[in-house]
Design an enzyme around this catalytic site. Structure first.
Site, PDB file in Angstrom:
ATOM      1  N   HIS A 183       0.991  -1.085   0.025  1.00  0.00           N
ATOM      2  CA  HIS A 183       0.132  -0.053  -0.051  1.00  0.00           C
ATOM      3  C   HIS A 183       1.170   1.235   0.303  1.00  0.00           C
ATOM      4  CE1 HIS A 183      -3.492  -3.074   1.823  1.00  0.00           C
ATOM      5  NE2 HIS A 183      -3.364  -2.015   0.078  1.00  0.00           N
ATOM      6  N   ARG A 185       0.771   4.861   0.763  1.00  0.00           N
ATOM      7  CA  ARG A 185       1.034   5.049   1.872  1.00  0.00           C
ATOM      8  C   ARG A 185       1.720   5.402   2.977  1.00  0.00           C
ATOM      9  NH1 ARG A 185      -5.805   6.010   2.621  1.00  0.00           N
ATOM     10  NH2 ARG A 185      -5.881   3.977   3.548  1.00  0.00           N
ATOM     11  N   GLU A 186       2.153   3.981   2.959  1.00  0.00           N
ATOM     12  CA  GLU A 186       2.181   3.101   4.438  1.00  0.00           C
ATOM     13  C   GLU A 186       4.112   3.295   4.357  1.00  0.00           C
ATOM     14  OE1 GLU A 186       0.639  -0.614   4.264  1.00  0.00           O
ATOM     15  OE2 GLU A 186      -1.825   0.207   4.518  1.00  0.00           O
ATOM     16  N   ARG A 240      -3.182   4.712  -1.816  1.00  0.00           N
ATOM     17  CA  ARG A 240      -2.923   3.637  -1.870  1.00  0.00           C
ATOM     18  C   ARG A 240      -2.831   2.572  -2.240  1.00  0.00           C
ATOM     19  NH1 ARG A 240      -5.844  -0.351   2.293  1.00  0.00           N
ATOM     20  NH2 ARG A 240      -6.379  -1.911   1.689  1.00  0.00           N
ATOM     21  N   ARG A 260      -6.622  -6.835  -2.898  1.00  0.00           N
ATOM     22  CA  ARG A 260      -7.405  -7.676  -2.837  1.00  0.00           C
ATOM     23  C   ARG A 260      -7.004  -7.845  -4.486  1.00  0.00           C
ATOM     24  NH1 ARG A 260      -7.335  -5.600   1.522  1.00  0.00           N
ATOM     25  NH2 ARG A 260      -9.348  -4.504   1.734  1.00  0.00           N
ATOM     26  N   HIS A 312       3.036  -4.115   6.270  1.00  0.00           N
ATOM     27  CA  HIS A 312       2.000  -3.218   6.236  1.00  0.00           C
ATOM     28  C   HIS A 312       1.782  -2.412   7.693  1.00  0.00           C
ATOM     29  CE1 HIS A 312      -0.876  -4.422   3.009  1.00  0.00           C
ATOM     30  NE2 HIS A 312      -0.089  -5.986   2.957  1.00  0.00           N
ATOM     31  N   TYR A 364     -10.793  -7.326  10.053  1.00  0.00           N
ATOM     32  CA  TYR A 364     -12.318  -7.583   9.268  1.00  0.00           C
ATOM     33  C   TYR A 364     -12.173  -8.963   8.105  1.00  0.00           C
ATOM     34  CZ  TYR A 364      -8.813  -3.662   7.018  1.00  0.00           C
ATOM     35  OH  TYR A 364      -7.814  -2.984   6.321  1.00  0.00           O
ATOM     36  N   GLU A 386       0.929  -5.646  10.841  1.00  0.00           N
ATOM     37  CA  GLU A 386       0.316  -3.906  10.801  1.00  0.00           C
ATOM     38  C   GLU A 386       1.845  -3.673  12.009  1.00  0.00           C
ATOM     39  OE1 GLU A 386      -1.705  -2.542   8.697  1.00  0.00           O
ATOM     40  OE2 GLU A 386      -3.202  -4.022   8.030  1.00  0.00           O
TER      41      GLU A 386
HETATM   42  O1  0X9 Z   1      -6.859  -4.396   3.703  1.00  0.00           O
HETATM   43  C1  0X9 Z   1      -5.587  -4.988   4.158  1.00  0.00           C
HETATM   44  O2  0X9 Z   1      -5.682  -4.714   3.173  1.00  0.00           O
HETATM   45  C2  0X9 Z   1      -4.830  -5.012   5.012  1.00  0.00           C
HETATM   46  N1  0X9 Z   1      -5.022  -3.563   6.406  1.00  0.00           N
HETATM   47  S1  0X9 Z   1      -4.376  -2.683   5.950  1.00  0.00           S
HETATM   48  O3  0X9 Z   1      -4.089  -1.417   6.734  1.00  0.00           O
HETATM   49  N2  0X9 Z   1      -2.757  -1.972   5.597  1.00  0.00           N
HETATM   50  O4  0X9 Z   1      -4.481  -2.354   4.833  1.00  0.00           O
HETATM   51  C3  0X9 Z   1      -5.085  -6.169   5.711  1.00  0.00           C
HETATM   52  C4  0X9 Z   1      -5.126  -7.818   4.977  1.00  0.00           C
HETATM   53  C5  0X9 Z   1      -5.533  -8.378   6.114  1.00  0.00           C
HETATM   54  N3  0X9 Z   1      -5.774 -10.115   5.248  1.00  0.00           N
HETATM   55  C6  0X9 Z   1      -6.525 -10.408   4.806  1.00  0.00           C
HETATM   56  N4  0X9 Z   1      -7.721  -9.627   5.501  1.00  0.00           N
HETATM   57  N5  0X9 Z   1      -6.432 -11.581   4.149  1.00  0.00           N
HETATM   58 ZN    ZN Z   2      -1.676  -1.905   3.614  1.00  0.00          ZN
END
Ligand code: 0X9
Ligand code: ZN
Length: 424
Positions: A183, A185-186, A240, A260, A312, A364, A386
């Site tokens: 991502h 911005r990280e 992002r 994603r 992340h 989530y 994270e």
């Molecule tokens: O949402 C994400 O892609 C990750 N958090 S972030 O704040 N860095 O964007 C977490 C991903 C966790 N892994 C899965 N959901 N499989």
């Molecule tokens: Zn991230």
């Protein structure tokens, strides 16, 4: 007054699209749900155009969310109506971003582009500097380190891995695959990965045991285009996604969320089909050249792969599969033991508390992420870390604190690698 979710959608109106903006007058709120209904309501906001910088579904755990001036009144009403514990942690995000960039300009004057020798933790580096740095390491340590071009980003930036060995020439060792910069911005993510590289290469004697049975394959910057974009100026700071253009209802929106975009339960949960959303899954799985690079690396390494670790920010979490369902994988107890070891090592050393557990249960549900794919591709242990986010813009420590956070991260990573030695 009670708000139904339907009413909420109407009230909050037009969703925020992922676009460059100055964030003048935008606030960051910290919200802490104490009931399941509150947690659900807050989570729903992430689908109504609210940008969550860190989100947890655990009761009593803080989440941070950006609120625009237009959203403010209704957001406050919502908090009040549902008695959600909240506080403003930044009352003008735009001003904080501008301040960060002014400091960045100063830093660049004081410590110009490098590419030779060790990197300091005094500032965040750009794509070119990161590539120069690993190329230089390979030249300086030709028996232990090699660098390979593994592909190109959409905008044709080179993506390279650095493989770190102990130089004993033994082939077929187990592999730890580490990446950063998914991502844009990280920024602390690539910074932390560079510090891991420094420790394994320059502090070789202290860490020789971590290279006895493992080779480390490291891709420090996955989303090179997005990362560079986020460094171009204040308007782009909160970027992002990747940077491939997509047309939507007569407008062009840029990028897919690389986390994603993997072909494992792709776009089923916690992702968007709207190219203008920050969690756009892409038109198809692996639509982005950058995720293809990660996929191909995973498949080429999987038979030797012992751990896939992706860095992340932020929120201080160690997360393991699954992220697409609340079910747990068969060896979840092993995954839990590795994550717990990392969390305990960090807490013992610095006092920072990391929460660990499966992505869906702790954070989530979000399908199509690299951690789930890595596990499915054959890595026994697959973890998303994270890191700490301590800046007033939500992401990233100010440059004066980079050192503190990357050294802390290394403590956790080293402990997890040592735990794997014990387990496998
Ligand atoms: O949402 C994400 O892609 C990750 N958090 S972030 O704040 N860095 O964007 C977490 C991903 C966790 N892994 C899965 N959901 N499989
Ligand atoms: Zn991230």
């Amino acid at each position: 007054m009670k708000f139904s979710l339907g009413l909420l959608v109407l009230l909050l109106g037009a969703a925020l699209v992922a676009a460059d903006r100055d964030y003048e007058g935008y606030r960051i709120y910290e919200v802490i749900p104490s009931t399941i209904d509150q947690a659900k309501l807050l989570h729903q906001l992430s689908f109504e155009g609210f940008d969550f910088l860190s989100e947890s579904r655990l009761l009593g755990h803080p989440s941070q969310v950006i609120v625009s001036p237009e959203q403010l009144e209704q957001f406050q009403q919502l908090l009040e109506a549902h008695q959600i514990d909240s506080s403003v942690v930044n009352s003008n995000l735009g001003a904080s971003i501008a301040e960060e960039f002014a400091q960045r300009q100063m830093q660049r004057l004081l410590s110009p582009i490098t590419g030779k020798g060790r990197l300091s933790n005094e500032r965040y580096y750009n794509h070119e500097e990161i590539i120069n740095y690993i190329d230089d390491l390979a030249k300086r340590y030709p028996h232990r380190v090699y660098v390979k071009t593994v592909g190109w980003s959409y905008e044709k930036r080179v993506l390279k891995t650095i493989t770190i060995t102990n130089g004993d020439g033994k082939a077929g060792k187990k592999v730890i695959f580490l990446d950063g910069g998914f991502h844009a911005r990280e920024w602390i993510s690539p910074a932390a990965v560079l510090y891991v590289i420094d420790q394994l290469v320059e502090q070789f004697e202290q860490n020789a045991h971590l290279l006895q049975d493992y080779d480390w394959v490291i891709l420090p910057l996955v989303n090179a285009d997005g990362y560079e974009h986020s460094q171009t100026g204040t308007l782009a700071r909160m970027w992002r996604k990747t940077r491939q253009p997509y047309n939507y209802a007569g407008q062009t929106c840029y990028g897919a969320d690389p986390n994603r975009n993997f072909a494992f339960h792709w776009n089923e949960e916690g992702a968007s089909s709207n190219p203008c959303s920050d969690t756009y899954a892409g038109p198809t799985a692996f639509s982005e050249p950058e995720t293809i690079v990660v996929r191909d690396l995973m498949h080429s390494l999987a038979d030797r792969g012992i751990m896939y670790l992706t860095i992340h920010s932020y929120g201080n979490y160690l997360l393991y599969p699954w992220g697409w369902t609340s079910d747990l994988p068969d060896n979840w107890e092993d995954l839990d033991a590795v994550a717990r070891t990392g969390a305990e090592a960090i807490e013992n050393a610095t006092g920072t508390v990391y929460t660990y557990g499966s992505s869906t249960n702790v954070l989530y549900i979000a399908a199509g992420a690299s951690d789930d794919y890595g596990y499915y591709a054959g890595f026994n242990v697959s973890i998303t870390m994270e890191l700490t986010g301590a800046g007033s813009i939500g992401f990233n420590p100010p440059v004066t604190r980079i050192d503190e956070f990357v050294t802390e991260t290394w403590i956790g990573i080293r402990a997890m690698a040592e735990k794997l030695l014990e387990m496998y």
